[in-house]
Design an enzyme around this catalytic site. Structure first.
Site, PDB file in Angstrom:
ATOM      1  N   GLY A   1       6.603  -1.542   6.745  1.00  0.00           N
ATOM      2  CA  GLY A   1       7.999  -1.951   6.690  1.00  0.00           C
ATOM      3  C   GLY A   1       8.914  -1.026   7.461  1.00  0.00           C
ATOM      4  O   GLY A   1       8.552   0.096   7.794  1.00  0.00           O
ATOM      5  N   GLU A   2      10.099  -1.543   7.761  1.00  0.00           N
ATOM      6  CA  GLU A   2      11.120  -0.751   8.444  1.00  0.00           C
ATOM      7  C   GLU A   2      12.223  -0.463   7.410  1.00  0.00           C
ATOM      8  O   GLU A   2      12.996  -1.361   7.044  1.00  0.00           O
ATOM      9  CB  GLU A   2      11.663  -1.542   9.645  1.00  0.00           C
ATOM     10  CG  GLU A   2      12.910  -0.978  10.292  1.00  0.00           C
ATOM     11  CD  GLU A   2      12.848   0.528  10.595  1.00  0.00           C
ATOM     12  OE1 GLU A   2      11.884   0.985  11.214  1.00  0.00           O
ATOM     13  OE2 GLU A   2      13.779   1.232  10.188  1.00  0.00           O
TER      14      GLU A   2
ATOM     15  N   LEU B   1       9.228   7.328  18.341  1.00  0.00           N
ATOM     16  CA  LEU B   1       9.678   7.245  19.727  1.00  0.00           C
ATOM     17  C   LEU B   1       8.605   6.620  20.614  1.00  0.00           C
ATOM     18  O   LEU B   1       8.819   5.581  21.227  1.00  0.00           O
ATOM     19  CB  LEU B   1      10.021   8.665  20.202  1.00  0.00           C
ATOM     20  CG  LEU B   1      11.035   8.814  21.310  1.00  0.00           C
ATOM     21  CD1 LEU B   1      12.317   8.062  21.015  1.00  0.00           C
ATOM     22  CD2 LEU B   1      11.326  10.299  21.528  1.00  0.00           C
ATOM     23  N   HIS B   2       7.470   7.286  20.691  1.00  0.00           N
ATOM     24  CA  HIS B   2       6.261   6.774  21.360  1.00  0.00           C
ATOM     25  C   HIS B   2       6.369   6.549  22.867  1.00  0.00           C
ATOM     26  O   HIS B   2       5.393   6.121  23.486  1.00  0.00           O
ATOM     27  CB  HIS B   2       5.764   5.482  20.697  1.00  0.00           C
ATOM     28  CG  HIS B   2       5.524   5.604  19.232  1.00  0.00           C
ATOM     29  ND1 HIS B   2       4.944   6.705  18.655  1.00  0.00           N
ATOM     30  CD2 HIS B   2       5.795   4.761  18.193  1.00  0.00           C
ATOM     31  CE1 HIS B   2       4.862   6.537  17.347  1.00  0.00           C
ATOM     32  NE2 HIS B   2       5.377   5.377  17.040  1.00  0.00           N
TER      33      HIS B   2
ATOM     34  N   SER C   1      11.234   7.283   7.985  1.00  0.00           N
ATOM     35  CA  SER C   1      10.796   7.015   9.355  1.00  0.00           C
ATOM     36  C   SER C   1      11.320   5.661   9.811  1.00  0.00           C
ATOM     37  O   SER C   1      11.211   4.669   9.089  1.00  0.00           O
ATOM     38  CB  SER C   1       9.269   7.036   9.403  1.00  0.00           C
ATOM     39  OG  SER C   1       8.818   6.857  10.726  1.00  0.00           O
TER      40      SER C   1
ATOM     41  N   CYS D   1      -0.992   2.812   9.056  1.00  0.00           N
ATOM     42  CA  CYS D   1      -0.034   1.861   8.557  1.00  0.00           C
ATOM     43  C   CYS D   1      -0.504   0.392   8.500  1.00  0.00           C
ATOM     44  O   CYS D   1      -0.798  -0.200   9.536  1.00  0.00           O
ATOM     45  CB  CYS D   1       1.104   1.966   9.556  1.00  0.00           C
ATOM     46  SG  CYS D   1       2.650   1.566   8.940  1.00  0.00           S
TER      47      CYS D   1
ATOM     48  N   CYS E   1       6.020  -6.363   7.983  1.00  0.00           N
ATOM     49  CA  CYS E   1       7.093  -5.832   8.827  1.00  0.00           C
ATOM     50  C   CYS E   1       7.340  -6.826   9.943  1.00  0.00           C
ATOM     51  O   CYS E   1       6.417  -7.501  10.396  1.00  0.00           O
ATOM     52  CB  CYS E   1       6.667  -4.488   9.420  1.00  0.00           C
ATOM     53  SG  CYS E   1       7.957  -3.665  10.388  1.00  0.00           S
TER      54      CYS E   1
ATOM     55  N   CYS F   1       0.863  -1.392  15.891  1.00  0.00           N
ATOM     56  CA  CYS F   1       0.956  -1.228  14.440  1.00  0.00           C
ATOM     57  C   CYS F   1       0.344  -2.407  13.679  1.00  0.00           C
ATOM     58  O   CYS F   1       0.593  -3.572  14.003  1.00  0.00           O
ATOM     59  CB  CYS F   1       2.417  -1.060  14.045  1.00  0.00           C
ATOM     60  SG  CYS F   1       2.636  -0.739  12.293  1.00  0.00           S
TER      61      CYS F   1
ATOM     62  N   GLU G   1       0.807  -1.210   0.000  1.00  0.00           N
ATOM     63  CA  GLU G   1       0.000   0.000   0.000  1.00  0.00           C
ATOM     64  C   GLU G   1       0.844   1.266   0.000  1.00  0.00           C
ATOM     65  O   GLU G   1       1.963   1.288   0.508  1.00  0.00           O
ATOM     66  CB  GLU G   1      -0.983   0.004   1.165  1.00  0.00           C
ATOM     67  CG  GLU G   1      -0.400  -0.316   2.512  1.00  0.00           C
ATOM     68  CD  GLU G   1      -1.493  -0.533   3.565  1.00  0.00           C
ATOM     69  OE1 GLU G   1      -2.138   0.453   3.936  1.00  0.00           O
ATOM     70  OE2 GLU G   1      -1.683  -1.685   3.994  1.00  0.00           O
TER      71      GLU G   1
HETATM   72  N1  SAH Z   1       8.968   1.260  10.466  1.00  0.00           N
HETATM   73  C1  SAH Z   1       8.988   2.679  10.387  1.00  0.00           C
HETATM   74  C2  SAH Z   1       8.026   3.256   9.376  1.00  0.00           C
HETATM   75  C3  SAH Z   1       6.626   2.717   9.299  1.00  0.00           C
HETATM   76  S1  SAH Z   1       5.428   3.168  10.511  1.00  0.00           S
HETATM   77  C4  SAH Z   1       8.770   3.292  11.747  1.00  0.00           C
HETATM   78  O1  SAH Z   1       8.554   2.572  12.687  1.00  0.00           O
HETATM   79  O2  SAH Z   1       8.877   4.503  11.861  1.00  0.00           O
HETATM   80  C5  SAH Z   1       5.032   4.845  10.245  1.00  0.00           C
HETATM   81  C6  SAH Z   1       4.618   5.565  11.534  1.00  0.00           C
HETATM   82  O3  SAH Z   1       3.272   5.206  11.918  1.00  0.00           O
HETATM   83  C7  SAH Z   1       5.499   5.224  12.721  1.00  0.00           C
HETATM   84  O4  SAH Z   1       5.763   6.378  13.461  1.00  0.00           O
HETATM   85  C8  SAH Z   1       4.609   4.261  13.496  1.00  0.00           C
HETATM   86  O5  SAH Z   1       5.037   4.149  14.809  1.00  0.00           O
HETATM   87  C9  SAH Z   1       3.247   4.902  13.292  1.00  0.00           C
HETATM   88  N2  SAH Z   1       2.108   4.052  13.591  1.00  0.00           N
HETATM   89  C10 SAH Z   1       1.949   2.733  13.350  1.00  0.00           C
HETATM   90  N3  SAH Z   1       0.771   2.309  13.789  1.00  0.00           N
HETATM   91  C11 SAH Z   1       0.144   3.371  14.311  1.00  0.00           C
HETATM   92  C12 SAH Z   1      -1.114   3.573  14.938  1.00  0.00           C
HETATM   93  N4  SAH Z   1      -1.978   2.574  15.118  1.00  0.00           N
HETATM   94  N5  SAH Z   1      -1.433   4.821  15.354  1.00  0.00           N
HETATM   95  C13 SAH Z   1      -0.571   5.843  15.193  1.00  0.00           C
HETATM   96  N6  SAH Z   1       0.635   5.720  14.618  1.00  0.00           N
HETATM   97  C14 SAH Z   1       0.995   4.499  14.192  1.00  0.00           C
END
Ligand code: SAH
Length: 354
Positions: A161-162, A217-218, A193, A335, A112, A119, A92
């Site tokens: 994906g990462e 970061l989260h 990202s 995502c 991923c 996620c 996607e």
């Molecule tokens: N693997 C990379 C890029 C893909 S995720 C990464 O981790 O950054 C893209 C962004 O969406 C990341 O910041 C991820 O943490 C965030 N993300 C994934 N699922 C989410 C959700 N349910 N709500 C909010 N952000 C989310």
């Protein structure tokens, strides 16, 4: 029989070498490169001799993706695409319209394996890496979809994906997307990202590619982060922050931190203060995201009041922060959600391309 080469995977130099092996003059490479990035199939590459077009069609792949379905949002101009790879896998991308133009969010892997608890992309593991050409093809197909309306000017590697787990193909893509004979997208308009692979962040800093580094970061401390992101047990926040600082120093670009606000988990004022202490010394910006609820996950978004208080606390401590606008919420914006839904075959797309 070996698989046919995907010509979009090749640099312009490699394309030259490829054409020379076919007995063609090197100058054809520039023509071929330009056609490929406009998404034109071999038979329609009108400046190439007919015989060459035929040979290429027999021996190689022009566009490694096919638009499978497009889901335009009813609420804003966001469009989500499901594209089919040549092996039948679906990936996607999301097209968004901002004041400054069109931004495309692309996938870098099929699925991923990083295992973040919130996620959707990681629910079924990682099938395989995408190649650089498969990443570029997502941009080409979005441009084709836009037609006269415009072109993709910004690319964010924030889909499934990462990207740093698929390091070589990602870096190759970054060089290709910037090529003046192809998509010609400025690297300053590209964001990558990552969930925080510290050694690869350092390696990327040394590539001489000034893309914006966005770090998911989260959580403001290791204990909390380890509860939702397995990568946090591999690299401590200390190691991660040192790598980010190195990236900022080497590239001169400010870093972006993504922080999804989760109810009763990471969204108290005290967490905001802890976050400010963690990143305050860096040239950076914080993107606050209200957690997108994922059906299969039990976490809930923080309340609008908590979000506002969090943002205000960061601002009062001098940290640059914004709340990310939610876009395409009605089309499974988060995502990996769309692909998962499709894997379950629950939904009918608005536009299907067979
Ligand atoms: N693997 C990379 C890029 C893909 S995720 C990464 O981790 O950054 C893209 C962004 O969406 C990341 O910041 C991820 O943490 C965030 N993300 C994934 N699922 C989410 C959700 N349910 N709500 C909010 N952000 C989310």
């Amino acid at each position: 029989m070996p698989d046919k080469p995907i010509l979009l995977d090749l640099t312009s130099e490699e394309l030259k070498t490829y054409l020379i092996t076919l007995g063609q003059p090197a100058f054809r490479a520039g023509q071929l490169f330009a056609w490929l990035y406009r998404g034109v199939p071999f038979p329609e590459m009108s400046t190439l001799p007919q015989a060459l077009r035929q040979t290429l069609a027999d021996q190689a792949i022009d566009l490694p993706l096919r638009l499978h379905a497009a889901f335009p949002s009813q609420k804003d101009e966001t469009v989500k695409f499901l594209n089919a790879c040549t092996d039948g896998n679906l990936i996607e991308s999301v097209l968004m319209r901002y004041k400054y133009g069109y931004t495309l969010c692309i996938s870098t892997q099929i699925g991923c394996k990083m295992g973040c608890a919130f996620c959707a992309s990681t629910l079924h593991g990682c099938v395989r890496n995408l190649s650089a050409g498969e990443m570029a093809a997502q941009v080409i197909l979005a441009n084709r979809y836009l037609g006269e309306k415009g072109r993709v000017g910004h690319v964010v590697l924030m889909g499934s994906g990462e990207p740093l787990e698929n390091y070589d193909q990602t870096v190759r893509f970054l060089r290709l997307v910037n090529h003046p004979g192809g998509l010609n997208i400025s690297l300053r308009s590209v964001s990558l990202s990552t969930c925080g692979l510290a050694p690869q962040i350092r390696a990327l800093a040394d590539e001489g590619l000034p893309v914006t580094l966005s770090v998911s970061l989260h959580a403001p401390n290791d204990l909390l982060r380890q509860q939702i992101m397995p990568i946090a047990s591999r690299y401590s926040l200390r190691e991660l922050m040192e790598a980010v600082r190195y990236y900022v120093t080497q590239t001169g670009r400010r870093a972006v931190f993504e922080y999804a606000l989760i109810d009763r988990f990471n969204s108290e004022r005290e967490h905001a203060r802890e976050l400010a202490r963690l990143i305050g010394h860096l040239q950076c910006h914080v993107n606050l995201i209200p957690l997108n609820r994922v059906e299969e996950r039990s976490l809930s978004p923080a309340s609008p009041e908590a979000v506002r208080a969090f943002l205000q606390t960061l601002e009062s401590l001098g940290v640059s922060a914004t709340l990310r606008r939610e876009m395409g919420a009605d089309i499974a914006g988060a995502c990996g959600q769309l692909r998962n839904r499709h894997l379950k075959e629950a939904d009918k797309p608005a536009i299907i391309n067979s």
